[in-house]
Motif scaffolding. Structure first.
Motif, PDB file in Angstrom:
ATOM      1  N   ARG A 452      -0.148  -1.030   6.831  1.00 61.72           N
ATOM      2  CA  ARG A 452      -1.131   0.120   7.077  1.00 61.72           C
ATOM      3  C   ARG A 452      -1.054   1.190   5.891  1.00 61.72           C
ATOM      4  O   ARG A 452      -2.183   1.714   5.427  1.00 61.72           O
ATOM      5  N   GLY A 453      -0.160   1.355   4.820  1.00 67.16           N
ATOM      6  CA  GLY A 453      -0.200   2.089   3.952  1.00 67.16           C
ATOM      7  C   GLY A 453      -0.916   1.642   2.819  1.00 67.16           C
ATOM      8  O   GLY A 453      -1.638   2.270   2.022  1.00 67.16           O
ATOM      9  N   MET A 454      -0.601   0.416   2.701  1.00 67.65           N
ATOM     10  CA  MET A 454      -1.762  -0.409   1.822  1.00 67.65           C
ATOM     11  C   MET A 454      -3.333  -0.433   2.171  1.00 67.65           C
ATOM     12  O   MET A 454      -4.007  -0.248   1.136  1.00 67.65           O
ATOM     13  N   ILE A 455      -3.618  -0.518   3.369  1.00 68.31           N
ATOM     14  CA  ILE A 455      -4.858  -0.188   3.693  1.00 68.31           C
ATOM     15  C   ILE A 455      -5.370   1.468   3.397  1.00 68.31           C
ATOM     16  O   ILE A 455      -6.334   1.593   2.766  1.00 68.31           O
ATOM     17  N   ALA A 456      -4.454   2.368   3.348  1.00 64.87           N
ATOM     18  CA  ALA A 456      -4.807   3.723   3.352  1.00 64.87           C
ATOM     19  C   ALA A 456      -4.899   3.955   1.881  1.00 64.87           C
ATOM     20  O   ALA A 456      -5.545   4.949   1.438  1.00 64.87           O
ATOM     21  N   ALA A 457      -4.242   3.108   1.097  1.00 64.76           N
ATOM     22  CA  ALA A 457      -4.128   3.611  -0.578  1.00 64.76           C
ATOM     23  C   ALA A 457      -5.339   3.006  -1.398  1.00 64.76           C
ATOM     24  O   ALA A 457      -5.949   2.207  -0.980  1.00 64.76           O
ATOM     25  N   GLU A 458      -5.477   4.018  -2.409  1.00 65.35           N
ATOM     26  CA  GLU A 458      -6.337   3.362  -3.388  1.00 65.35           C
ATOM     27  C   GLU A 458      -5.896   2.341  -4.319  1.00 65.35           C
ATOM     28  O   GLU A 458      -6.697   1.561  -4.557  1.00 65.35           O
ATOM     29  N   GLY A 459      -4.542   2.365  -4.482  1.00 65.42           N
ATOM     30  CA  GLY A 459      -3.968   1.371  -5.215  1.00 65.42           C
ATOM     31  C   GLY A 459      -2.465   1.125  -4.988  1.00 65.42           C
ATOM     32  O   GLY A 459      -2.033   2.185  -4.252  1.00 65.42           O
ATOM     33  N   ILE A 460      -1.825   0.219  -5.284  1.00 66.55           N
ATOM     34  CA  ILE A 460      -0.403   0.088  -4.923  1.00 66.55           C
ATOM     35  C   ILE A 460       0.310  -0.318  -6.247  1.00 66.55           C
ATOM     36  O   ILE A 460      -0.331  -1.150  -7.023  1.00 66.55           O
ATOM     37  N   LEU A 461       1.341  -0.030  -6.502  1.00 66.02           N
ATOM     38  CA  LEU A 461       2.433   0.033  -7.705  1.00 66.02           C
ATOM     39  C   LEU A 461       3.859  -0.403  -7.181  1.00 66.02           C
ATOM     40  O   LEU A 461       4.357   0.378  -6.313  1.00 66.02           O
ATOM     41  N   THR A 462       4.151  -1.571  -7.603  1.00 68.85           N
ATOM     42  CA  THR A 462       5.606  -1.848  -7.342  1.00 68.85           C
ATOM     43  C   THR A 462       6.490  -2.167  -8.721  1.00 68.85           C
ATOM     44  O   THR A 462       6.043  -2.677  -9.436  1.00 68.85           O
ATOM     45  N   ALA A 463       7.749  -1.854  -8.358  1.00 65.33           N
ATOM     46  CA  ALA A 463       8.734  -2.019  -9.478  1.00 65.33           C
ATOM     47  C   ALA A 463       9.189  -3.500  -9.832  1.00 65.33           C
ATOM     48  O   ALA A 463       9.510  -4.037 -10.844  1.00 65.33           O
ATOM     49  N   ARG A 464       9.260  -4.320  -8.620  1.00 70.47           N
ATOM     50  CA  ARG A 464       9.616  -5.573  -8.707  1.00 70.47           C
ATOM     51  C   ARG A 464       8.437  -6.433  -7.954  1.00 70.47           C
ATOM     52  O   ARG A 464       7.418  -5.944  -7.157  1.00 70.47           O
ATOM     53  N   GLY A 465       8.656  -7.889  -8.241  1.00 70.85           N
ATOM     54  CA  GLY A 465       7.579  -8.774  -7.651  1.00 70.85           C
ATOM     55  C   GLY A 465       6.541  -9.155  -8.693  1.00 70.85           C
ATOM     56  O   GLY A 465       6.353  -8.258  -9.680  1.00 70.85           O
ATOM     57  N   GLY A 466       5.816 -10.223  -8.475  1.00 71.49           N
ATOM     58  CA  GLY A 466       4.905 -10.800  -9.283  1.00 71.49           C
ATOM     59  C   GLY A 466       3.603 -10.740  -8.768  1.00 71.49           C
ATOM     60  O   GLY A 466       3.296 -10.377  -7.841  1.00 71.49           O
ATOM     61  N   VAL A 467       2.577 -11.593  -9.542  1.00 75.08           N
ATOM     62  CA  VAL A 467       1.259 -11.830  -9.276  1.00 75.08           C
ATOM     63  C   VAL A 467       1.255 -12.557  -7.895  1.00 75.08           C
ATOM     64  O   VAL A 467      -0.114 -12.705  -7.345  1.00 75.08           O
ATOM     65  N   SER A 468       2.090 -13.163  -7.433  1.00 76.58           N
ATOM     66  CA  SER A 468       1.918 -14.143  -6.039  1.00 76.58           C
ATOM     67  C   SER A 468       2.891 -13.218  -5.074  1.00 76.58           C
ATOM     68  O   SER A 468       3.109 -13.977  -4.004  1.00 76.58           O
ATOM     69  N   SER A 469       3.350 -11.886  -5.288  1.00 68.98           N
ATOM     70  CA  SER A 469       4.154 -11.249  -4.342  1.00 68.98           C
ATOM     71  C   SER A 469       3.345 -10.960  -3.314  1.00 68.98           C
ATOM     72  O   SER A 469       2.031 -11.010  -3.336  1.00 68.98           O
ATOM     73  N   HIS A 470       3.962 -10.334  -2.264  1.00 70.48           N
ATOM     74  CA  HIS A 470       3.119 -10.014  -0.931  1.00 70.48           C
ATOM     75  C   HIS A 470       1.948  -8.937  -1.336  1.00 70.48           C
ATOM     76  O   HIS A 470       0.989  -8.880  -1.053  1.00 70.48           O
ATOM     77  N   ALA A 471       2.690  -7.989  -1.899  1.00 66.54           N
ATOM     78  CA  ALA A 471       1.645  -6.817  -2.736  1.00 66.54           C
ATOM     79  C   ALA A 471       0.670  -7.226  -3.378  1.00 66.54           C
ATOM     80  O   ALA A 471      -0.489  -6.903  -2.890  1.00 66.54           O
ATOM     81  N   ALA A 472       0.752  -8.222  -4.211  1.00 66.47           N
ATOM     82  CA  ALA A 472      -0.484  -8.830  -4.863  1.00 66.47           C
ATOM     83  C   ALA A 472      -1.632  -9.554  -4.049  1.00 66.47           C
ATOM     84  O   ALA A 472      -2.696  -9.243  -4.132  1.00 66.47           O
ATOM     85  N   LEU A 473      -0.910 -10.368  -3.238  1.00 61.64           N
ATOM     86  CA  LEU A 473      -1.619 -11.222  -2.526  1.00 61.64           C
ATOM     87  C   LEU A 473      -2.674 -10.268  -1.459  1.00 61.64           C
ATOM     88  O   LEU A 473      -3.893 -10.686  -1.337  1.00 61.64           O
ATOM     89  N   VAL A 474      -2.072  -9.404  -0.957  1.00 61.10           N
ATOM     90  CA  VAL A 474      -2.830  -8.640   0.012  1.00 61.10           C
ATOM     91  C   VAL A 474      -3.494  -7.636  -0.715  1.00 61.10           C
ATOM     92  O   VAL A 474      -4.743  -7.472  -0.044  1.00 61.10           O
ATOM     93  N   ALA A 475      -3.101  -7.241  -1.688  1.00 63.03           N
ATOM     94  CA  ALA A 475      -4.135  -6.190  -2.549  1.00 63.03           C
ATOM     95  C   ALA A 475      -5.310  -6.999  -3.040  1.00 63.03           C
ATOM     96  O   ALA A 475      -6.406  -6.238  -2.892  1.00 63.03           O
ATOM     97  N   ARG A 476      -5.133  -8.091  -3.437  1.00 63.35           N
ATOM     98  CA  ARG A 476      -6.265  -8.804  -3.880  1.00 63.35           C
ATOM     99  C   ARG A 476      -7.391  -9.030  -2.793  1.00 63.35           C
ATOM    100  O   ARG A 476      -8.703  -8.943  -2.966  1.00 63.35           O
TER     101      ARG A 476
END
Length: 916
Positions: A452-476
């Motif tokens: 829900r927070g990812m949907i609300a955000a303009e962008g996502i920034l993480t300290a850990r994880g790579g380009v195939s992490s959950h954050a990256a997959l969903v953001a793309r």
């Protein structure tokens, strides 16, 4: 009668299913079967079909009676192939249990790895492998996953980390005091045994139940949890966002474990056959040695680029390169695949069409045509229409970037530019976004619970994880700007602060991120237009030769070849018109003439007209407005260069043009010489309890025909002026809010009379149409009668939706989200046409209108004209055009081309009717 088949096996070069069976086997199961069929190294397993999921929910979470025997046969098949036994005390078979929906839903549903371990089988695994650390690492992973997914170990209030992670961090602090960011791989076998004990204690404490020892009980619990996760909150939120029907259900895949965590000769990775962020044809992805796949995807460790695997495992890397080529040539699309290397041997665990950004989608589609992998028609279908918004999205201004300082660098996971106030918690990010703040979600790593927070955000920034992490997959997939693995960030959840580069940022402070370069900046950076907008709108030649622009232009050229449904624009000024024409609009579908009355001194003349007490005074005020409106139409007609313009006569109620506050009333009084009392009295007279259904639209033109006379004269005099310059003009005058045929007849009489007067005065001919908006249900019901006079219909779907559903576009936000959650509505009806309700009225109006006037022109001018699903619906019911805002024109053009290709494909595959 044949028994129902609920279990399909795969692996060891034999598969019951294939890649065409996604509806039954889910995407994962179908592709595991397909990879088996083309000879890739797939560990054996079986898929429990989506039909079981449907049965499960329809029958109070129970299973078909035939299922257990078929599951046991599936397990026996794995045992036979591998020479291991499920629950055996010598050679135990361990399995992974994963979800698999028809459409990929990364991270939204549940997975359990290493299932089959208990206090006895872990000893057997230790002996069989000769590697105690590996065995106990598998066991602690299994307890953590199973405890979370199946047994429901939950966070307590105030816990920002998952409970199991808190226990791991506590143990690390004991084993490695004072050392930060110690990786899990540093914990030895004895430490892992202690972790297993603590995990079991945590499970008992949080659930009141002991961890189950029987592998068959474990399997039953895991399968139930995966089916249960189909209806978890994050899966439902995801389905609503991407329009995935809940009735599809998920399959469950049970697959023999292969291990990437046996030591430095093993590893796991996620890779893409092309770069999913840019679309470049490079081997892209990440891996971790001595790790299981969840380590890569969850982002708990920052992995290495897959290119470096060549140094660690040259043989496996060479095999992966072959697999990459095989997958693309077979599936003919960019693939996202998971792999494990166990003691040097490569295994394929999954492949699917990779989620990609809009930028990448366009590039991949165009380049695959050049490579002769797909046709240009297929390329059009490969780009989700709504993703073109990402291609047109702003980037950071070059001068602003030059003046700014990069405070951290991470991995570029979702291209574009985003600035916003930082929030460290998904719930707080949602609240801030609802308060109209621009938000950046900042996390150590994201998890599916952050959706829900990812949907609300303009962008996502993480300290850990790579380009195939959950954050990256969903953001793309969402088109969000994303930077992952910015290791310089220190996120302090407890105190709500971020420390980076010696600076401290509190929650609510501004940061800016560049998801194309992976850079993080302090403060709020200025943005600039995308390369495409620079070329088409700003006429910048610098970006004309960019690959981004060339690929976009190629895609739009193909759309022009395929499309039947034209795309016009909603534009009220020459500038807006020019922008839309540059994007390929075929004219104006809605020019809101009231917008022309708000600029400069025009509003004063408009107010004089409203305050006038007789027709003569009204005409005097309207005479002041005439030259303004005529000049606007001249500019618009020039920009159109012969393309048609649908011009809507005055629509809003008159009270919207008057001031309502005392100070503003006094200012107007001084300007136009009318007493404040008189203005206040007129405001009170014009007050309406329900203005949307009140004195507006054609009702104004009927009560005050002089308003329609002035507008018609402005249109026709402008047409004459532009025609003198050798430019064709095609005005289409649209009368709003018609519900009775006589309303339209009265307004057409005014328009035709003024047209004749102007033609006579200017000694010229005028070519024009007069039609109406279909925006109230009665108009749709009597469309055959209205079509006797109307030369065109344009569906005003904003008001048609409000009047059909009895819902206010402005006030329904209080209950529509709940309606979405309960699936009373599938989509917001103000964003996408309610096809079964409003759409049925539209279809009726189309059929009735054409019955009376076969050549009637039909279009849509509501905001739905830029929604891809609505565009495709308009194609299906036979409209001639849709109209949308200028920057949505490319989206609508792509959706219209896709609709035409879909129709052509259906016509080819439809059974031919037998001749009588």
């Amino acid at each position: 009668m044949a028994k129902a088949k609920y279990v399909y096996i795969f692996g060891n070069k034999k598969a019951d299913g294939d890649g065409s069976m996604k509806a039954l086997l889910g995407g994962k199961g179908a592709n595991l079967a397909e990879m088996t069929r083309i000879g890739l190294p797939v560990p054996p397993g079986f898929t429990i079909t989506t039909e079981v999921c449907t049965y499960y929910y329809a029958n109070k979470r129970t299973y078909p009676k035939e299922l257990q025997a078929q599951v046991e046969a599936g397990v026996a098949n794995m045992e036979k192939i591998l020479g291991k036994k499920f629950g055996d005390l010598n050679k135990p078979l361990l399995v992974a249990v994963r979800s698999g929906a028809r459409d990929s839903m990364p991270g939204m549903m549940d997975t359990i790895l290493n299932l089959g371990l208990n206090d006895q089988t872990v000893i057997a695994l230790e002996k069989a492998s000769g590697n105690p650390r590996f065995a106990w690492d598998c066991y602690r992973r299994f307890i953590q996953m199973y405890g979370d997914v199946v047994m429901g170990v939950q966070k307590r209030p105030g816990e920002d980390h998952e409970p199991f992670e808190i226990v791991i961090d506590q143990l690390k602090e004991e084993l490695f005091p004072g050392q930060h960011h110690v990786e899990d791989t540093k914990i030895d076998a004895e430490g892992l045994k202690e972790l297993v004990n603590r995990f079991k204690a945590l499970v008992k404490d949080r659930t009141g139940k002991a961890f189950p020892n029987n592998p068959w009980d474990q399997l039953k619990g895991a399968v139930g949890a995966v089916f249960g996760s189909w209806m978890n909150d994050r899966a439902m939120v995801y389905r609503r966002k991407y329009g995935i029907p809940s009735e599809w259900g998920t399959a469950v895949n049970v697959q023999a474990m292969v291990f990437g965590n046996t030591g430095q000769n093993s590893g796991s990775g996620v890779a893409f056959t092309r770069d999913p962020a840019s679309g470049e044809k490079v081997f892209y992805g990440e891996f971790l040695m001595n790790a299981q796949g969840e380590d890569v995807v969850a982002g708990v460790r920052t992995p290495e680029p897959v290119a470096l695997l060549k140094n660690e495992q040259p043989k496996a890397f060479a095999e992966l390169e072959k697999v990459r080529k095989t997958l693309e040539s077979h599936f003919k699309d960019m693939q996202d695949f998971e792999f494990t290397i166990e003691d040097g041997q490569l295994f394929m665990l999954q492949t699917r069409n990779g989620k990609r950004t809009g930028l990448a989608a366009v590039r991949i589609a165009v380049e695959m045509v050049k490579e002769k992998l797909i046709t240009w028609e297929t390329a059009i279908t490969r780009v989700p229409a709504e993703q073109l918004d990402q291609v047109l999205a702003p980037v950071f201004d070059r001068a602003a970037v030059k003046a700014a300082k990069v405070i951290a660098k991470g991995l570029p996971a979702g291209p574009g530019a985003a600035s916003g106030r930082i929030y460290f918690n998904a719930d707080r990010a949602v609240l801030a976004a609802e308060a109209k703040e621009k938000v950046l979600l900042v996390r150590v790593e994201t998890s599916p619970e952050d959706l829900r927070g990812m949907i609300a955000a303009e962008g996502i920034l993480t300290a850990r994880g790579g380009v195939s992490s959950h954050a990256a997959l969903v953001a793309r997939q969402m088109g969000k700007v994303c930077v992952c693995g910015a290791s310089a960030l220190h996120v302090d959840y407890a105190n709500k602060i971020l420390i980076v580069d010696g600076q401290e940022f509190k929650e609510g402070d501004y940061l800016s991120i560049d998801g194309t370069l992976g850079e993080v900046y302090a403060g709020e950076l200025k943005t600039a237009a995308s390369e495409i907008v620079q070329v088409l709108v700003e006429k910048s030649l610098d970006a004309k030769d960019s690959a981004t622009f060339r690929n976009f232009k190629q895609l739009m050229d193909w759309c022009a070849k395929a499309t039947k449904l034209l795309v016009r624009t909603n534009a009220d000024s020459p500038d807006q018109t020019a922008n839309a024409i540059a994007f390929g609009a075929s004219g104006i579908g809605l020019c809101r003439t009231e917008h022309m009355f708000f600029e400069g001194d025009r509003i004063d003349a408009m107010r004089e007209m409203i305050l006038a007490e007789n027709t003569e005074d009204r005409k005097k005020a309207l005479a002041k407005l005439l030259p303004y409106q005529r000049e606007d139409f001249i500019g618009i007609f020039k920009e159109l260069k012969g393309l048609p313009a649908t011009i809507r006569f005055l629509d809003p109620p008159l009270h919207e043009f008057l001031p309502h506050e005392g100070s503003l009333i006094r200012d107007l009084s001084e300007k136009i010489g009318v007493t404040p009392e008189k203005i206040a009295k007129r405001v009170a007279e014009l007050h309406e309890f329900n203005p949307m259904l009140g004195h507006r639209g054609c009702r104004l033109g009927i009560a005050y025909p002089e308003i329609s006379e002035m507008q018609a004269r402005a249109v026709f005099e402008a047409a004459v002026e532009v025609q003198k310059k050798g430019i064709k003009v095609k005005p289409e005058i649209m009368i709003p809010l018609v519900g009775f045929p006589k309303e339209l007849q009265l307004q057409i009489d005014v328009v035709n009379r003024v047209a004749q007067e102007v033609a006579k005065e200017k000694k010229t001919k005028l070519n024009y149409l007069v039609g109406t908006m279909i925006e109230i249900p009665r108009a749709a019901l009597v469309a055959d009668d209205i079509a006797k006079d109307a030369q065109f219909f344009s569906f005003g779907t904003n008001d048609l939706t409000q009047t059909t559903l009895g819902m206010s576009r402005d006030d329904s936000g209080s209950f529509l989200p709940k309606y979405g959650e309960l699936e009373i509505i599938k989509k917001n009806p103000f964003a996408s046409i309610d096809q079964t309700g409003v759409g049925r009225l539209m279809q009726m109006a189309v059929e009735l209108g054409r019955k009376t006037r076969p050549d009637i022109k039909l279009g849509i001018c509501g905001e739905h004209g830029g929604d891809p699903d609505s565009v495709k619906f308009c194609h299906r019911i036979g409209l001639n055009y849709v109209s949308c805002s200028p920057f949505r024109v490319p989206v609508a053009r792509l959706a219209a081309a896709q609709a035409a290709l879909s129709e052509a494909k259906a016509a080819k595959t439809a059974p031919k009717k037998k001749k009588k």
